[in-house]
Design a protein around this motif. Structure first.
Motif, PDB file in Angstrom:
ATOM      1  N   UNK A  93       0.896  -1.366  -0.093  1.00  0.00           N
ATOM      2  CA  UNK A  93      -0.005  -0.019  -0.127  1.00  0.00           C
ATOM      3  C   UNK A  93       0.897   1.265   0.098  1.00  0.00           C
ATOM      4  N   UNK A  94       2.138   1.324   0.227  1.00  0.00           N
ATOM      5  CA  UNK A  94       2.919   2.177   0.158  1.00  0.00           C
ATOM      6  C   UNK A  94       4.515   2.198  -0.462  1.00  0.00           C
ATOM      7  N   UNK A  95       5.202   1.325   0.206  1.00  0.00           N
ATOM      8  CA  UNK A  95       6.450   0.984  -0.067  1.00  0.00           C
ATOM      9  C   UNK A  95       6.538  -0.094  -1.109  1.00  0.00           C
ATOM     10  N   UNK A 141     -10.429  -5.196   4.455  1.00  0.00           N
ATOM     11  CA  UNK A 141     -10.320  -5.966   5.936  1.00  0.00           C
ATOM     12  C   UNK A 141      -8.802  -6.479   5.586  1.00  0.00           C
ATOM     13  N   UNK A 142      -7.964  -5.704   6.418  1.00  0.00           N
ATOM     14  CA  UNK A 142      -6.392  -6.084   6.401  1.00  0.00           C
ATOM     15  C   UNK A 142      -6.203  -6.972   7.605  1.00  0.00           C
ATOM     16  N   UNK A 143      -5.314  -7.682   7.146  1.00  0.00           N
ATOM     17  CA  UNK A 143      -4.372  -8.545   8.257  1.00  0.00           C
ATOM     18  C   UNK A 143      -3.098  -8.451   7.907  1.00  0.00           C
ATOM     19  N   UNK A 144      -2.125  -8.551   9.054  1.00  0.00           N
ATOM     20  CA  UNK A 144      -0.802  -8.544   9.031  1.00  0.00           C
ATOM     21  C   UNK A 144      -0.326  -9.827   8.153  1.00  0.00           C
ATOM     22  N   UNK A 145       0.655  -9.300   7.392  1.00  0.00           N
ATOM     23  CA  UNK A 145       1.237 -10.499   6.439  1.00  0.00           C
ATOM     24  C   UNK A 145       2.635 -10.943   7.197  1.00  0.00           C
ATOM     25  N   UNK A 146       2.499 -12.224   7.578  1.00  0.00           N
ATOM     26  CA  UNK A 146       3.717 -12.879   7.923  1.00  0.00           C
ATOM     27  C   UNK A 146       3.779 -14.401   7.550  1.00  0.00           C
ATOM     28  N   UNK A 147       4.739 -15.010   8.277  1.00  0.00           N
ATOM     29  CA  UNK A 147       4.685 -16.566   7.605  1.00  0.00           C
ATOM     30  C   UNK A 147       3.449 -17.161   8.442  1.00  0.00           C
ATOM     31  N   UNK A 196      10.293  -8.387   5.309  1.00  0.00           N
ATOM     32  CA  UNK A 196      11.151  -7.026   5.192  1.00  0.00           C
ATOM     33  C   UNK A 196      10.298  -6.185   5.990  1.00  0.00           C
ATOM     34  N   UNK A 197      10.654  -5.842   7.105  1.00  0.00           N
ATOM     35  CA  UNK A 197      10.056  -4.947   7.994  1.00  0.00           C
ATOM     36  C   UNK A 197      10.026  -3.631   7.625  1.00  0.00           C
TER      37      UNK A 197
END
Length: 218
Positions: free
Chosen positions: A82-84, A178-184, A203-204
């Motif tokens: 959504x940005x970088x 409806x967003x969710x944190x993306x991680x493993x 990538x943080x």
């Protein structure tokens, strides 16, 4: 439109990232005005795809009939920046989307993402979330601050699925996004086949989100 790296290369900053959103500078206090002005001046020198590029976006509603089960409450899932935006793997189709959300507020959210098929139980859960929030507060569910009860209810529902939404995700929450944190962990909970995408969530700095999109009430 389909995104290829050659379209983004010219707009990458010294850090190798492409920016979709304008940078606002530092603190908004009168005493900090010289510092703020300097930061905005430096920001203006950095390339920005939305400001400087000819990024043609695809409106998501043009795709809902073919990507979702029902136009009103169907769900389309994406891994989205959504940005970088980092260098994107060529093994996936990436598109620049614009999604109208937030009910009557008609917030236009731009992102670069790739469509993923959620697991059946996850898809059903987010269809219910979309139904529950369709025309919420009379069509004025604009953001996470609109109604704490709506935000808390959403948080409790996704936490029960083993998912989370932090500050970055909260900034995108509204009717039809409806967003969710993306991680493993969340990638394995939500999808069967993520292939080579998991490394992007590590990538943080240029971190993507999992977005579940539905049709907006307005």
């Amino acid at each position: 439109m389909l995104i290829e790296e050659k379209m983004l290369t010219a707009f990458r900053g010294e850090d190798g990232l492409c920016r979709l959103k304008p940078e606002r500078g530092g603190r908004y206090k009168y005493t900090d005005y010289p510092e703020l002005l300097a930061e905005l001046h430096e920001s203006a020198k950095r390339p920005n795809l939305m400001r400087d590029g000819a990024l043609k976006t695809v409106f998501t509603w043009n795709y809902f009939e073919e990507l979702s089960d029902r136009v009103d409450h169907g769900i389309v899932a994406m891994l989205a920046f959504t940005n970088l935006v980092p260098v994107l793997p060529i093994t996936r189709n990436w598109m620049a989307f614009q999604h109208q959300a937030a009910g009557h507020a008609c917030r236009q959210t731009t992102f670069i993402g790739t469509v993923l098929e959620p697991k059946p139980e996850i898809k059903l859960a987010f269809i219910e979330i979309a139904r529950a929030n369709f025309y919420a507060r009379g069509g004025w569910f604009e953001d996470a601050q609109t109604d704490q009860r709506l935000t808390d209810s959403y948080g409790a529902t996704i936490h029960a699925l083993g998912l989370s939404f932090g500050e970055q995700a909260r900034a995108e929450l509204c009717e039809s996004i409806y967003p969710v944190d993306a991680n493993t962990s969340s990638m394995s909970i939500c999808f069967h086949d993520v292939g080579d995408l998991t490394y992007l969530t590590e990538d943080e700095h240029a971190k993507p989100l999992i977005l579940f999109l539905s049709a907006n009430s307005d």
